[in-house]
Write a protein that holds these residues in place. Sequence first.
Motif, PDB file in Angstrom:
ATOM      1  N   GLN A 183      -2.923  46.514  36.034  1.00 23.41           N
ATOM      2  CA  GLN A 183      -2.578  47.757  36.959  1.00 23.41           C
ATOM      3  C   GLN A 183      -3.118  48.413  36.029  1.00 23.41           C
ATOM      4  O   GLN A 183      -2.845  50.459  36.471  1.00 23.41           O
ATOM      5  CB  GLN A 183      -1.146  48.147  37.497  1.00 23.41           C
ATOM      6  CG  GLN A 183      -1.032  47.080  38.731  1.00 23.41           C
ATOM      7  CD  GLN A 183       0.416  46.640  38.781  1.00 23.41           C
ATOM      8  OE1 GLN A 183       1.454  46.104  38.316  1.00 23.41           O
ATOM      9  NE2 GLN A 183       1.036  48.109  39.633  1.00 23.41           N
ATOM     10  N   TRP A 190       6.227  34.709  44.209  1.00 20.68           N
ATOM     11  CA  TRP A 190       6.217  34.817  46.049  1.00 20.68           C
ATOM     12  C   TRP A 190       4.920  35.748  46.237  1.00 20.68           C
ATOM     13  O   TRP A 190       4.350  35.525  47.162  1.00 20.68           O
ATOM     14  CB  TRP A 190       7.348  35.128  46.187  1.00 20.68           C
ATOM     15  CG  TRP A 190       7.872  35.452  47.677  1.00 20.68           C
ATOM     16  CD1 TRP A 190       7.926  35.174  48.593  1.00 20.68           C
ATOM     17  CD2 TRP A 190       7.219  37.028  48.723  1.00 20.68           C
ATOM     18  NE1 TRP A 190       8.450  35.354  49.425  1.00 20.68           N
ATOM     19  CE2 TRP A 190       7.357  36.562  49.686  1.00 20.68           C
ATOM     20  CE3 TRP A 190       7.026  38.251  47.979  1.00 20.68           C
ATOM     21  CZ2 TRP A 190       7.546  37.526  50.747  1.00 20.68           C
ATOM     22  CZ3 TRP A 190       6.959  39.385  49.278  1.00 20.68           C
ATOM     23  CH2 TRP A 190       6.932  38.807  50.515  1.00 20.68           C
ATOM     24  N   CYS A 191       4.720  36.483  45.330  1.00 24.74           N
ATOM     25  CA  CYS A 191       3.680  38.158  46.052  1.00 24.74           C
ATOM     26  C   CYS A 191       2.518  36.938  45.496  1.00 24.74           C
ATOM     27  O   CYS A 191       1.729  37.039  47.452  1.00 24.74           O
ATOM     28  CB  CYS A 191       3.658  38.655  44.860  1.00 24.74           C
ATOM     29  SG  CYS A 191       4.608  39.942  45.001  1.00 24.74           S
ATOM     30  N   ASN A 227      11.056  37.230  41.423  1.00 25.07           N
ATOM     31  CA  ASN A 227      11.094  38.179  42.485  1.00 25.07           C
ATOM     32  C   ASN A 227      11.959  38.246  43.585  1.00 25.07           C
ATOM     33  O   ASN A 227      11.868  37.887  44.769  1.00 25.07           O
ATOM     34  CB  ASN A 227      10.038  39.857  43.397  1.00 25.07           C
ATOM     35  CG  ASN A 227       9.391  38.973  44.229  1.00 25.07           C
ATOM     36  OD1 ASN A 227       9.256  37.763  43.626  1.00 25.07           O
ATOM     37  ND2 ASN A 227       8.819  39.855  45.119  1.00 25.07           N
ATOM     38  N   THR A 270      15.005  46.442  45.985  1.00 25.22           N
ATOM     39  CA  THR A 270      15.501  47.070  46.942  1.00 25.22           C
ATOM     40  C   THR A 270      15.647  45.615  47.503  1.00 25.22           C
ATOM     41  O   THR A 270      15.556  44.888  47.611  1.00 25.22           O
ATOM     42  CB  THR A 270      14.597  47.586  48.178  1.00 25.22           C
ATOM     43  OG1 THR A 270      15.249  47.949  49.127  1.00 25.22           O
ATOM     44  CG2 THR A 270      13.283  46.881  48.737  1.00 25.22           C
ATOM     45  N   ASP A 320       9.606  44.858  56.724  1.00 24.83           N
ATOM     46  CA  ASP A 320       9.754  44.091  55.092  1.00 24.83           C
ATOM     47  C   ASP A 320       8.382  44.395  55.086  1.00 24.83           C
ATOM     48  O   ASP A 320       7.782  43.799  54.145  1.00 24.83           O
ATOM     49  CB  ASP A 320      10.036  43.058  55.326  1.00 24.83           C
ATOM     50  CG  ASP A 320       8.516  42.251  56.738  1.00 24.83           C
ATOM     51  OD1 ASP A 320       7.678  42.368  56.957  1.00 24.83           O
ATOM     52  OD2 ASP A 320       8.373  40.967  56.580  1.00 24.83           O
ATOM     53  N   TRP A 333      11.587  52.373  50.135  1.00 27.45           N
ATOM     54  CA  TRP A 333      12.452  51.172  50.278  1.00 27.45           C
ATOM     55  C   TRP A 333      13.822  51.855  49.584  1.00 27.45           C
ATOM     56  O   TRP A 333      13.971  52.921  49.382  1.00 27.45           O
ATOM     57  CB  TRP A 333      11.591  50.288  48.504  1.00 27.45           C
ATOM     58  CG  TRP A 333      10.711  49.644  48.992  1.00 27.45           C
ATOM     59  CD1 TRP A 333       9.798  49.338  50.613  1.00 27.45           C
ATOM     60  CD2 TRP A 333       9.679  48.831  47.839  1.00 27.45           C
ATOM     61  NE1 TRP A 333       8.820  48.463  49.534  1.00 27.45           N
ATOM     62  CE2 TRP A 333       8.694  48.795  48.407  1.00 27.45           C
ATOM     63  CE3 TRP A 333       9.746  49.312  46.105  1.00 27.45           C
ATOM     64  CZ2 TRP A 333       7.670  47.992  47.127  1.00 27.45           C
ATOM     65  CZ3 TRP A 333       8.727  48.452  45.517  1.00 27.45           C
ATOM     66  CH2 TRP A 333       7.993  47.872  45.822  1.00 27.45           C
ATOM     67  N   TRP A 389      10.376  49.332  34.827  1.00 20.35           N
ATOM     68  CA  TRP A 389       8.874  49.189  35.235  1.00 20.35           C
ATOM     69  C   TRP A 389       8.798  50.887  36.192  1.00 20.35           C
ATOM     70  O   TRP A 389       9.093  51.369  37.431  1.00 20.35           O
ATOM     71  CB  TRP A 389       8.535  48.848  37.542  1.00 20.35           C
ATOM     72  CG  TRP A 389       7.004  48.369  37.393  1.00 20.35           C
ATOM     73  CD1 TRP A 389       7.096  49.293  38.121  1.00 20.35           C
ATOM     74  CD2 TRP A 389       6.187  47.584  36.854  1.00 20.35           C
ATOM     75  NE1 TRP A 389       5.216  48.931  38.458  1.00 20.35           N
ATOM     76  CE2 TRP A 389       4.390  48.220  37.459  1.00 20.35           C
ATOM     77  CE3 TRP A 389       6.116  46.622  35.769  1.00 20.35           C
ATOM     78  CZ2 TRP A 389       3.910  47.490  37.382  1.00 20.35           C
ATOM     79  CZ3 TRP A 389       4.696  46.520  36.056  1.00 20.35           C
ATOM     80  CH2 TRP A 389       4.091  46.556  36.463  1.00 20.35           C
ATOM     81  N   PHE A 394       5.123  55.228  40.264  1.00 15.02           N
ATOM     82  CA  PHE A 394       6.420  54.107  39.066  1.00 15.02           C
ATOM     83  C   PHE A 394       6.335  55.100  37.832  1.00 15.02           C
ATOM     84  O   PHE A 394       7.700  54.223  37.484  1.00 15.02           O
ATOM     85  CB  PHE A 394       6.243  53.060  39.516  1.00 15.02           C
ATOM     86  CG  PHE A 394       6.333  52.181  40.537  1.00 15.02           C
ATOM     87  CD1 PHE A 394       8.029  51.830  40.827  1.00 15.02           C
ATOM     88  CD2 PHE A 394       5.405  52.370  41.605  1.00 15.02           C
ATOM     89  CE1 PHE A 394       8.239  51.100  42.031  1.00 15.02           C
ATOM     90  CE2 PHE A 394       5.942  51.794  42.525  1.00 15.02           C
ATOM     91  CZ  PHE A 394       7.220  51.509  43.380  1.00 15.02           C
TER      92      PHE A 394
HETATM   93  C1  GBH Z   1       6.781  44.530  41.158  1.00 14.65           C
HETATM   94  O1  GBH Z   1       6.172  43.441  43.083  1.00 14.65           O
HETATM   95  C2  GBH Z   1       5.619  44.359  40.712  1.00 14.65           C
HETATM   96  O2  GBH Z   1       5.278  42.973  40.002  1.00 14.65           O
HETATM   97  C3  GBH Z   1       4.262  45.396  40.309  1.00 14.65           C
HETATM   98  O3  GBH Z   1       3.194  45.371  39.458  1.00 14.65           O
HETATM   99  C4  GBH Z   1       4.672  46.504  41.397  1.00 14.65           C
HETATM  100  O4  GBH Z   1       3.887  47.124  40.438  1.00 14.65           O
HETATM  101  C5  GBH Z   1       5.637  46.772  40.934  1.00 14.65           C
HETATM  102  O5  GBH Z   1       6.990  46.117  41.887  1.00 14.65           O
HETATM  103  C6  GBH Z   1       6.458  48.300  42.491  1.00 14.65           C
HETATM  104  O6  GBH Z   1       5.844  47.591  43.271  1.00 14.65           O
HETATM  105  O7  GBH Z   1       8.543  45.552  51.920  1.00 14.65           O
HETATM  106  O8  GBH Z   1      10.284  46.935  51.848  1.00 14.65           O
HETATM  107  O9  GBH Z   1      11.007  44.880  52.377  1.00 14.65           O
HETATM  108  C7  GBH Z   1       7.171  43.671  43.650  1.00 14.65           C
HETATM  109  C8  GBH Z   1       6.391  43.937  45.138  1.00 14.65           C
HETATM  110  C9  GBH Z   1       8.457  44.313  45.804  1.00 14.65           C
HETATM  111  C10 GBH Z   1       7.403  42.780  47.413  1.00 14.65           C
HETATM  112  C11 GBH Z   1       9.298  44.260  47.074  1.00 14.65           C
HETATM  113  C12 GBH Z   1       8.649  42.419  48.209  1.00 14.65           C
HETATM  114  C13 GBH Z   1      10.271  44.063  49.433  1.00 14.65           C
HETATM  115  C14 GBH Z   1      10.269  44.793  50.044  1.00 14.65           C
HETATM  116  N1  GBH Z   1       7.573  43.076  45.689  1.00 14.65           N
HETATM  117  N2  GBH Z   1       9.391  43.908  48.671  1.00 14.65           N
HETATM  118  S1  GBH Z   1      10.093  45.538  51.167  1.00 14.65           S
END
Ligand code: GBH
Length: 472
Positions: A19, A175-176, A230, A305, A321, A351, A425, A441
């Motif tokens: 990133q 998870w991601c 997460n 969130t 989602d 979010w 973050w 961010f």
């Molecule tokens: C993190 O991912 C990462 O570690 C980071 O690299 C990234 O830049 C940062 O967060 C911001 O995105 O889809 O509306 O239900 C977070 C990934 C974010 C995945 C929240 C699940 C649920 C919100 N997660 N998401 S929603």
Amino acid sequence: MATRFPPGFLWGAATAAYQIEGAVQEGGRTPSIWDTFSRTPGKVLGGDTGDVACDHFHRWREDVRLMAELGLGAYRFSVSWPRVQPTGRGPAVQRGLDFYRELVDELLAHGIQPMATLYHWDLPQDLETSFPSGSAAGGGWPERDTAYRFAEYAGIVAEALGDRVERWTTLNEPWCSAFLGYGSGVHAPGRTDPVAALRAAHHLNLAHGLGAQALRAALPARAQVGICLNPSAVRARTDAPEDLDARRRIDALANRVFTGPLLKGAYPSDLLADTAGLTDWSFVRPRDLAAIRQPLDFLGINYYTPAVVSAATDPAAPRHDGHNAGEHSPWPGADGVAFHRVPGELTAMDWAVDPSGLVDLLTRYTAEAPGVPLYVTENGAAYEDSVDAEGRVHDPDRIRYLHAHLAAVHEALRAGADVRGYFLWSLLDNFEWAYGYSKRFGAVYVDYGTQERTVKSSGRWYAGVAATGKLP
Ligand code: GBH
């Protein structure tokens, strides 16, 4: 009552290699799955890639100066696997290891404690493309061999940095990697196969376990080894049994698929039952569960969130989602679950701002992982920031978001949660994965044309919190 944090509470900020670093073809680095994915038309908004990003690979000294200016006590960064072990196999490249060694030395010289993450999603492309089993679909995390490769890489980095980095995390948000990378396909490598996603989850768990063992073998005894998850603060829309069951299913797929093996040495039986129509989980070998359940020195919680779910009534309704009807689901075996708009003000990611989810998670994992200290390893928000005519970035929304979430951390502490630190973050605006550079961010604004950095008002606000150890 003053919202004062315990003495020694660590105030940090976080980033990830792909990133921010750029310099994707320098020093012997080979492509990662994110290089390939971002160059595939239609995968990343605006066709953005991490080719240059924040040019941190060349500007790291300036970036450490910024951290010092913000008074950070800690910095969480990730190591780019294809930079230190091109193609993910074989010998390490000294230039890659030197980059991180110099970065860490500069941090330590400024009194900033490094926290190293070994894997923040940039799998060497070669491990996705060329792999032992020869499955037609591809390799990567659905393949067991990737876990072995990760353990080897973990040992390499530990040998190189172990004398100066005390806190280590194996994986960021498996998870991601599993469910967005191989299930919904919105992250690299962009595959959409629910069974591959479940296999990936297991092999990521195994990679953590084998990686943690490799780290401990190479690191001094004082080193601390953890993982960043997460977890989803998932709620049922009503107390109706079918909605509570939807909550249970998502809790299994978002949370317990990792914490089951990590903390209890077993996959949850309800998860195995829910996914029985997809797989018999025979890719889990007898000794894997013991390998995964390594003692944790800390657990990293990333939170943005919460989620609200119910039994699906209208399968065509928007899912909230981040994945709409008709797209591939990141929730294998949970097609009957609907995601709802979470009440609360929305960030630029759409979010909802709801800090109570963070209180819930910190309290929950203090109970589920007794004796394991927690860190909030990521928390923050995207807003539409811009530089004004006087060259300032005024981001009161982000200050409100951070204030509310730090108050939530404090509330969890008062309720007995063992939270040792907080990482915002992110330090810098950066490449926000599938959203490219469209979402910011950072506590520091980045002008991508000039690479000029400007500390936002939230950055100055956070510096005040870090300096005083309390909320204004
Ligand atoms: C993190 O991912 C990462 O570690 C980071 O690299 C990234 O830049 C940062 O967060 C911001 O995105 O889809 O509306 O239900 C977070 C990934 C974010 C995945 C929240 C699940 C649920 C919100 N997660 N998401 S929603």
